[in-house]
Design a protein around this motif. Structure first.
Motif, mmCIF file in Angstrom:
data_model
loop_
_atom_site.group_PDB
_atom_site.id
_atom_site.type_symbol
_atom_site.label_atom_id
_atom_site.label_comp_id
_atom_site.label_asym_id
_atom_site.label_seq_id
_atom_site.Cartn_x
_atom_site.Cartn_y
_atom_site.Cartn_z
ATOM 1 N N LEU A 1 -2.580 5.165 -33.097
ATOM 2 C CA LEU A 1 -3.325 6.383 -32.769
ATOM 3 C C LEU A 1 -4.655 6.044 -32.112
ATOM 4 O O LEU A 1 -5.009 6.612 -31.063
ATOM 5 C CB LEU A 1 -3.558 7.219 -34.026
ATOM 6 N N ALA B 1 -5.057 13.113 -35.522
ATOM 7 C CA ALA B 1 -3.617 13.387 -35.541
ATOM 8 C C ALA B 1 -3.131 13.821 -36.917
ATOM 9 O O ALA B 1 -2.007 14.317 -37.055
ATOM 10 C CB ALA B 1 -2.849 12.150 -35.085
ATOM 11 N N ILE C 1 1.875 14.890 -31.157
ATOM 12 C CA ILE C 1 1.263 13.571 -30.975
ATOM 13 C C ILE C 1 2.189 12.480 -31.505
ATOM 14 O O ILE C 1 2.389 11.435 -30.857
ATOM 15 C CB ILE C 1 -0.107 13.512 -31.672
ATOM 16 N N TYR D 1 -6.839 8.787 -30.376
ATOM 17 C CA TYR D 1 -6.815 9.741 -31.491
ATOM 18 C C TYR D 1 -7.419 9.109 -32.746
ATOM 19 O O TYR D 1 -7.388 7.893 -32.912
ATOM 20 C CB TYR D 1 -5.375 10.169 -31.806
ATOM 21 N N TYR E 1 0.472 16.342 -40.233
ATOM 22 C CA TYR E 1 0.385 15.599 -38.983
ATOM 23 C C TYR E 1 0.870 16.436 -37.805
ATOM 24 O O TYR E 1 1.713 17.321 -37.943
ATOM 25 C CB TYR E 1 1.154 14.279 -39.065
#
Length: 364
Positions: A111, A205, A89, A116, A85
Motif C-alpha cells: 500500500l 486503504a 484499492i 496509500y 478495507y
C-alpha cells in the motif's frame, strides 16, 4: 445514552427513587450490578421465564447476571474491532485479507509503495484505543483468560495478572505495529471521524471500527465498496476469535407501580418485529438469535452479514471498557495512549496496570 452525563443522571435518579419505570443503561457490573445490590432495580427472572427470553436471546445476556439472577436485558449487541478495507484499492493492487501478521506487514508495504496509508485509527477519543486492545490482546492470551480480566476488580480474583509475560508481549507487539506504521501516523491526535474520513477519501486503504461502521459508510459514502476482516493470528496456539459485546439494554425500576406493563413493553422491544426494525433502519444487531439466514440477507449488506455470522459472536462479552470500574478503566485508557506516544514503555505500562488493579481491588 452512552454519554457520561446520561449515565450519571440515571444513577442519580435511581438513587433518589425518581427514575423512570424503564431505563436504558450500558451493560456491565458498574451499572446494573451496583443498582441490583442496592435494591434499586427489579429481578427480571420472571420476565425471562414468561417470555422465554433465555432461549431466544443471545448468550451474552447470561454473563450480565448478578448473583445468578437477571436484572438486565440486552437491547442489542456490537462487535469490535473490525478492520474495514477499500475493495477497489485491494483489487487494483491484487491484495487479499491478511491471515498472518506477516501478511499484514506485506500488505501495508505494498500500500505504501503505491501511495496509500495502512489502517486509519483515531485514539484521541481513548475508547478507540480500548477497541484495539479488545481485538489484539486476545491474540496473545486465551479467550478464558481474557474473560477473567473482566473480573480483575473483584477481591478474591485469581485469574491472569496484567503484568503476565504474555500481556507484556501483546503490548510490545502493539507498540511495534505503531512504530512500523501499520497505522496512519498521529493516531493520538486523530479522532474517529478524521480516521474514517481518511478511509472514505481513499488516503487510507483500511479503517478500524466496530460493527456499526457499515451503516455509517453506507450513508457517508454510498458508492464505496468495502469489506472487513479481523486482526490476523499472531500466536500459533491462539486462534482468531471475535466477540459480542452486550452494549445497551434495559433495567426496570424497583419502584415501578406497573411491573406487568413494563414486561409487556420490554417484550415488544425485544420482539422479532421490533428487532427487525432496529436491524433494517440502523444496522444495530438484534439481541434475538432466531433470525433466519434469508431474513438477514434481506436486511443487511454482505459485510454486516459476515460480522453477524462470524465465529464466537454469541459466546461472551469482551469489553473491558464496559466491565472495568472507572478507577481501573480511566488509567488503563491513559496508559494505552502513553504507550502509543512512547511516554511509557510496555514494561512500565503493564506494571502500572497491575498496580492500579491491586489498589482498586483492595478498596472494593
Amino acid at each position: 445514552f452512552e454519554h457520561e452525563m446520561y449515565k450519571e443522571y440515571i444513577m442519580n435518579t435511581m438513587s433518589a427513587r425518581q427514575a423512570a419505570d424503564i431505563n436504558i443503561l450500558l451493560a456491565g457490573p458498574k451499572y446494573s450490578h451496583v443498582l441490583a445490590e442496592a435494591g434499586r432495580i427489579l429481578n427480571l427472572d420472571p420476565y425471562y421465564k414468561k417470555y422465554n427470553w433465555e432461549n431466544v436471546l443471545v448468550e451474552g445476556n447470561k454473563i450480565q447476571k448478578y448473583q445468578d439472577h437477571y436484572y438486565f436485558v440486552t437491547q442489542n449487541w456490537i462487535s469490535v474491532p473490525w478492520v474495514y478495507y477499500n475493495v477497489g484499492i485491494f483489487d487494483k493492487l491484487g491484495l487479499s485479507e491478511p491471515k498472518t501478521e506477516e501478511d499484514l506487514y506485506n500488505l501495508v508495504k505494498t500500500l505504501k509503495a503505491n501511495g496509500y496509508e495502512g489502517i486509519a485509527l483515531g485514539t484521541m477519543v481513548p475508547n478507540y484505543a480500548e477497541h484495539f486492545i479488545s481485538g489484539f490482546l486476545p491474540r496473545f492470551i486465551t479467550r478464558n483468560e481474557f474473560q477473567d480480566l473482566m473480573f480483575c476488580y473483584q477481591k478474591n480474583y485469581q485469574g491472569i495478572k496484567w503484568n503476565d509475560p504474555r500481556i507484556l508481549d501483546a503490548f510490545k507487539n502493539f507498540k511495534k505495529w505503531v512504530d512500523d506504521e501499520i497505522f496512519v501516523k498521529g493516531m493520538n491526535g486523530m479522532d474517529d471521524s478524521i480516521a474514517r474520513s481518511l478511509f472514505i477519501n481513499g488516503k487510507a486503504a483500511m479503517y478500524q471500527g466496530g460493527s456499526w461502521v457499515p451503516g455509517l459508510l453506507i450513508s457517508e459514502a454510498p458508492n464505496l465498496k468495502f469489506n472487513a476482516f479481523l486482526y490476523p493470528q499472531i500466536k500459533k496456539d491462539i486462534p482468531v476469535t471475535t466477540d459480542a459485546i452486550m452494549c445497551n439494554g434495559y433495567v426496570v425500576s424497583a419502584d415501578t407501580k406497573y411491573p406487568d406493563a413494563c414486561g409487556e413493553f420490554l417484550n415488544f422491544m425485544l420482539s422479532h418485529e421490533s428487532q427487525k426494525l432496529f436491524l433494517k433502519e440502523y444496522g444495530i444487531f438484534p439481541t434475538r438469535r432466531d433470525f433466519s439466514e434469508d431474513e438477514l440477507k434481506s436486511l443487511v449488506n454482505e459485510t454486516q452479514l459476515k460480522i453477524i455470522n462470524s465465529p464466537g459472536l454469541y459466546e461472551t462479552t469482551d469489553s473491558l471498557q464496559i466491565w472495568l470500574t472507572p478507577d481501573i478503566m480511566e488509567p488503563y485508557l491513559r496508559i494505552l495512549q502513553e504507550v502509543i506516544s512512547g511516554q511509557l514503555t510496555p514494561e512500565d505500562a503493564v506494571n502500572q496496570l497491575e498496580k492500579n488493579v491491586e489498589e482498586a481491588r483492595s478498596k472494593n
